[in-house]
Design an enzyme around this catalytic site. Structure first.
Site, short mmCIF file in Angstrom:
data_model
loop_
_atom_site.label_atom_id
_atom_site.label_comp_id
_atom_site.label_asym_id
_atom_site.label_seq_id
_atom_site.Cartn_x
_atom_site.Cartn_y
_atom_site.Cartn_z
N ARG A 11 40.32 -71.13 -129.51
CA ARG A 11 40.12 -72.41 -128.83
C ARG A 11 41.44 -73.08 -128.43
NH1 ARG A 11 36.93 -71.66 -132.76
NH2 ARG A 11 38.01 -72.93 -134.29
N CYS A 12 42.55 -72.49 -128.83
CA CYS A 12 43.88 -73.07 -128.56
C CYS A 12 44.51 -72.38 -127.36
CB CYS A 12 44.76 -72.90 -129.80
SG CYS A 12 46.49 -73.31 -129.55
#
Length: 120
Positions: A11-12
Site C-alpha cells: 500500500r506504500c
C-alpha cells in the site's frame, strides 16, 4: 550471489517504487509483507545493526500510533522502541532491502542501489 529480500508494504508508493527499481535492475527479490509477517525483536536488532541506525531512526514518526503509544518520549530505551516495532510493525519505516550481510532503507528508493555497487 546473495539473495535479495525486501520488507514491503504493497500500500506504500515508496515501497512499490523500490520493488520496481530492483526489478528494473534484473533483481528478483523475495518479497516479505512485514506487517503480515512481523520481524522478531532479534531480527529488528540485527536489521538496525546492518542499517547502522538507532531504533528511532527506523520508526515512522508520522504514524498516529507513534504518538498514541508515547514513543515520542526521548527517555524511552532502545529496547522499548524495538519492542514497540515488533508489536506494531506499522511503525517500521519501509521499505528495507537486504542483500547478503547488508541492508538499506529505500527512502528514497535509489538508496538501495548502493547495496549492489560493488557487483560491477
Amino acid at each position: 550471489m546473495p539473495k535479495v529480500t525486501i520488507w514491503h508494504n504493497p500500500r506504500c508508493s515508496t515501497s512499490r517504487k523500490t520493488l520496481s527499481l530492483l526489478e528494473q535492475h534484473g533483481l528478483q527479490p523475495t518479497v516479505v509483507d512485514y506487517q503480515k509477517t512481523p520481524p522478531s525483536i532479534d531480527e529488528l536488532k540485527s536489521v538496525l545493526k546492518k542499517l547502522r541506525m538507532k531504533p528511532r531512526e527506523l520508526m515512522r514518526k508520522k504514524e498516529p500510533l507513534y504518538k498514541e503509544l508515547g514513543l515520542d518520549d526521548e527517555s524511552l530505551s532502545d529496547d522499548k522502541l524495538i519492542k514497540a516495532m515488533a508489536d506494531n510493525p506499522i511503525l517500521i519505516e519501509r521499505p528495507v532491502v537486504f542483500f547478503g550481510a547488508r541492508a538499506a532503507l529505500g527512502r528514497p528508493p535509489e538508496n538501495v542501489l548502493d547495496l549492489f555497487n560493488d557487483l560491477g
